[in-house]
Design a protein around this motif. Sequence first.
Motif, PDB file in Angstrom:
ATOM      1  N   GLY A 185      63.419  15.637   2.835  1.00 18.01           N
ATOM      2  CA  GLY A 185      63.508  14.954   1.223  1.00 18.01           C
ATOM      3  C   GLY A 185      61.868  14.963   1.225  1.00 18.01           C
ATOM      4  O   GLY A 185      61.644  14.307   0.113  1.00 18.01           O
ATOM      5  N   LEU A 187      58.301  15.260   0.203  1.00 17.52           N
ATOM      6  CA  LEU A 187      57.516  16.275  -1.108  1.00 17.52           C
ATOM      7  C   LEU A 187      56.444  17.026  -0.430  1.00 17.52           C
ATOM      8  O   LEU A 187      55.562  16.100   0.053  1.00 17.52           O
ATOM      9  CB  LEU A 187      57.305  15.342  -2.233  1.00 17.52           C
ATOM     10  CG  LEU A 187      56.769  16.404  -3.320  1.00 17.52           C
ATOM     11  CD1 LEU A 187      57.641  17.343  -4.004  1.00 17.52           C
ATOM     12  CD2 LEU A 187      56.351  15.173  -4.558  1.00 17.52           C
ATOM     13  N   LEU A 477      63.510  15.489  -6.725  1.00 16.07           N
ATOM     14  CA  LEU A 477      64.148  16.271  -5.895  1.00 16.07           C
ATOM     15  C   LEU A 477      65.562  16.876  -6.384  1.00 16.07           C
ATOM     16  O   LEU A 477      66.097  16.215  -7.165  1.00 16.07           O
ATOM     17  CB  LEU A 477      64.751  15.459  -4.532  1.00 16.07           C
ATOM     18  CG  LEU A 477      63.310  14.991  -3.904  1.00 16.07           C
ATOM     19  CD1 LEU A 477      63.896  14.095  -2.444  1.00 16.07           C
ATOM     20  CD2 LEU A 477      62.517  16.007  -3.301  1.00 16.07           C
TER      21      LEU A 477
END
Length: 478
Positions: A185, A187, A477
Amino acid sequence: MATTLITGGTVVTSTGRSAADVLVDGEQIVAVLAPGSVLLGTDLAASADTVIDASGKYVIPGGIDAHTHMELPFGGTAASDTFETGTRAAAWGGTTTIIDFAVQRYGEKVQDGLAAWHEKAAGNCAIDYGFHQIIGGVDADALSAMDGLIDEGVTSFKLFMAYPGVFYSDDAQVLRAMQKSAETGLLTMMHAENGPAIDVLAEQLVAQGKTDPYFHGIARAWQMEEEATHRAIMLAHLTGAPLYVVHVSAKQAVEQLAAARDRGQNVYGETCPQYLYLSLEEQLGASSEEWGAFEGSKWVCSTPLRSREERHQDHMWQALRTNDLQMVSTDHCPFCMKGQKELGRGDFRKIPNGIGGVEHRMDLLYQGVVDGHLTLERWVEVTSTTPARMFGLYGRKGVIAPGADADIVIYDPNGHTSIGVDKTHHMNMDYSAWEGYEIDGHVDTVLSRGKVVVDGNQYLGAKGDGRYLKRGLSQYLI
């Protein structure tokens, strides 16, 4: 705790504007009320410890600059703003949060790089701050260390397709890092330029005697940005990683991002004030008695300034309106002319890349509102709300609502700001990239977690006012 009532202003958020009073208790916003409201039988204006009159002014969430480089070692020197001077300048300009980049280079440990940036910033910042992590050496050790970043509140990392021998990652390394992004997760942030090809072009130009700063932009042609942006998008598509491309300057790179988003891919992009206002032609025409053609080095940055004749600047504004680009950061990486930029006299490849802008982003984007490029709401969205959502701070930052930190800017649309070293310049630089710019508006009052740090032309903040922000995962996300 002390209470502050901001009364008489127009509260502007990313979704609208309304006349409202804002009540602050200690460090947080506790209420947004109709003007002159009585709360639980109490006259707020009479009972508040401090009343700030915002009549005729906008009340907006403090700016979030999600791309700064304080004290960054680069090009044989280091960025001239420390965390102390850079965050103080940010506060003057209505920015109340920065997200800087901790650095790991090839052969170094990620944890050591992050610790070094904590040491630089702790106790020195005038406003709140967080970190992204630069991964400059994607190997097994770095990939393993990335698993622990989220626990440290660092939920994004940056890779470079440029700068071979310094930060560069090849496609195999990018692939592995993006696989980690999809898994955790985190970025992925990308500096998208084809570094090896740029180095060849730069070498050829210097061999031809074309060494002035202008040729920095010629070597870093828009094709190099478009190609790398496309490659990053394809690798992100393959791995399922979310992708955020930094400092987009070429309209062709925007088109690549827009096309990917139209296909449903989870990709985003930022631009910077220099790509909205400045151009390669202005750099070519720069000349002064002291610096001659080398004056153009004031605006050497990467990605570079683009040709105004090709209308890149117009396209950046359009992309902000249409959400093909989502936000505006500064890539604040300041260097002085004397002793720093002048390292590149006779060879543009040796000019430290960077422009100082953390102080002026809110003003420059507000001028875009005045000039009809953006709405007031979009101004707030691209400078505060979207950065908060993109980088795991929303709710606490980026909004004027109960429970949020009282990071508030009172902006006077009837004021005026003249930018220049001898005018409104607080960055630690011996020149301003924005010398002579006139802004039809003015940052009047800035609150950072409820404390007034700027009041008119008076600075009331202090070193150490800022706190480290442990960030959550991006709200973007999928």
